[in-house]
Design an enzyme around this catalytic site. Sequence first.
Site, PDB file in Angstrom:
ATOM      1  CD  GLU A 281      10.031  19.768   7.935  1.00 41.41           C
ATOM      2  OE1 GLU A 281      11.205  19.440   7.728  1.00 41.41           O
ATOM      3  OE2 GLU A 281       9.498  19.736   9.056  1.00 41.41           O
TER       4      GLU A 281
ATOM      5  CD  GLU B  30       6.287  16.804  10.417  1.00 40.49           C
ATOM      6  OE1 GLU B  30       7.404  16.774  10.990  1.00 40.49           O
ATOM      7  OE2 GLU B  30       6.104  16.528   9.226  1.00 40.49           O
TER       8      GLU B  30
HETATM    9  C1  BGP Z   1      10.251  16.677   9.961  1.00 41.99           C
HETATM   10  C2  BGP Z   1       9.774  15.770   8.857  1.00 41.99           C
HETATM   11  C3  BGP Z   1       9.181  14.489   9.342  1.00 41.99           C
HETATM   12  C4  BGP Z   1       9.764  13.921  10.615  1.00 41.99           C
HETATM   13  C5  BGP Z   1      10.166  14.972  11.634  1.00 41.99           C
HETATM   14  C6  BGP Z   1      11.034  14.472  12.761  1.00 41.99           C
HETATM   15  O1  BGP Z   1      11.278  17.486   9.470  1.00 41.99           O
HETATM   16  O2  BGP Z   1       8.796  16.428   8.083  1.00 41.99           O
HETATM   17  O3  BGP Z   1       9.157  13.608   8.261  1.00 41.99           O
HETATM   18  O4  BGP Z   1      10.624  12.908  10.428  1.00 41.99           O
HETATM   19  O5  BGP Z   1      10.832  16.040  11.049  1.00 41.99           O
HETATM   20  O6  BGP Z   1      12.365  14.424  12.348  1.00 41.99           O
HETATM   21  P1  BGP Z   1      13.300  13.189  12.547  1.00 41.99           P
HETATM   22  O7  BGP Z   1      12.612  12.033  11.918  1.00 41.99           O
HETATM   23  O8  BGP Z   1      14.568  13.544  11.827  1.00 41.99           O
HETATM   24  O9  BGP Z   1      13.500  13.042  13.996  1.00 41.99           O
END
Ligand code: BGP
Length: 469
Positions: free
Chosen positions: A165, A370
């Site tokens: 990201e 993801e």
């Molecule tokens: C993405 C990241 C992850 C993860 C996910 C969920 O942007 O790559 O590391 O954390 O989001 O987001 P959050 O943890 O803010 O709910």
Amino acid sequence: MQYQQLSSFPEQFMWGASISAYQAEGAYQEDGKLPSIIDEYQHDEDVAGFEVASDFYHHYKEDILLFKELGLKAFRFSIAWTRIMGKNPGETNEKGINFYHRVIDECLENGIEPIVTMYHFDLPYHLEEQGGWLNRQTIDCFLDYVKVLFAEYGDKVNYWLTINEQNTMILHPGAIGLPKDGSLPSKKELFQINHHVLLAQAQAIALYHQLDMKGKIGPAINLTAMYQATANPEDAIAAHNWETLRGWSFLDAAVRGKYNYLFEKYLNDRDIYPKIEAGDFECLAAGKPDFIAINYYSTATIAASKNDGSDVSARAGDQQIMLGEEGVYRAAENPYVDKTPYGWVVDPTGLRLTLRKLYDRYELPILITENGYGAPDTVGEDGKIQDNDRIDYLQKHIFVIQEALTDGVDVIGYCPWSAIDVVSTHQGFNKRYGFIYVDRTDKELKTLKRIKKESFYWYQKVISQNGLS
Ligand code: BGP
């Protein structure tokens, strides 16, 4: 488009799940690990907890056995740069290197394909002290690290992800915490950082190909399709601004090796164009990825900028994630979608649209690294965790992946976030995404015991039948 019959998932489809090092491992000062920016940055004290996280560092064997039981064909995790490299040039940390050998070997012995992210938000802090990604030398340090990764694990790992990201890092720099003095880089600095990260990524990809390694390598970007709020042509232009400046500009540089025309104009017009050195664009063009990985959670709905000082607003009351940009676009509500308990838009059809657009543009295989549903799961009196909303979310997304496959999009795998409960980037441990519950809370470490959620059994079935019933 509806079809008389949907294509099946390919035999080799990588049903997986994801985590990242700093959100899962814990052991933040163990076995020679150096501090990363995550360890040193300021976080919301009530919900941080990265020191122990899910304690994957000590539970990895047990966890990977659970992943085997879940039926995972692939496991996506990141390597912590700070665990395997020392402070001085050329210095490595044997204990850290061996930890990831053990993790990878454990995966392979259990028939799980390791998918390795090289960089997931956790820059070594000593590099940050020397300017971080703003300092061009960080590119060379990254390359030294990448060479160690290829030398150590290159013959075992078939799928490499370069940077997780990059667009989140640049567009929402505060999302992973604030530097000690509380100040974030200026916009001009952020786009200089962006340029350096692109160069680092391109060189890692070029090196991988030069070494003629056996696997595939690509970027992992946060990508979402967007909708224009109304049929107003100004909303359409704003939506196109959004799509280009938040998504395509990052991927065009990575895949086509050049800056997108609109992105160039945007940077020049605002006097934030980065300093480019001779050979930089040749370098970008030399690092063509083999596939594209995307993290997909939600879609956005975009309206024309009002340019009156009100274009920027917080996403779902979350001050760390500001949406909109003065004079460019603003966020709008979408009455056709649901939301998670944390206010994230739930839009499975948007995934199909995202996949189509991405494939239209680059025609490269796509790995979903993801996608998931963050919710404060609780253990019931019967000891069970009924995470039916998560099952519903994942089921709908898997269905549209099948539709996208039927459309002809080359999707090679699906790795929901997250394999096991981990610490959220900035919203704590109680915002859970995993198939496996970890017995701790934001405040209390408790037993760290692993408990299979209902979604575990559901996903196990999906994988065993290679798709939905
Ligand atoms: C993405 C990241 C992850 C993860 C996910 C969920 O942007 O790559 O590391 O954390 O989001 O987001 P959050 O943890 O803010 O709910």
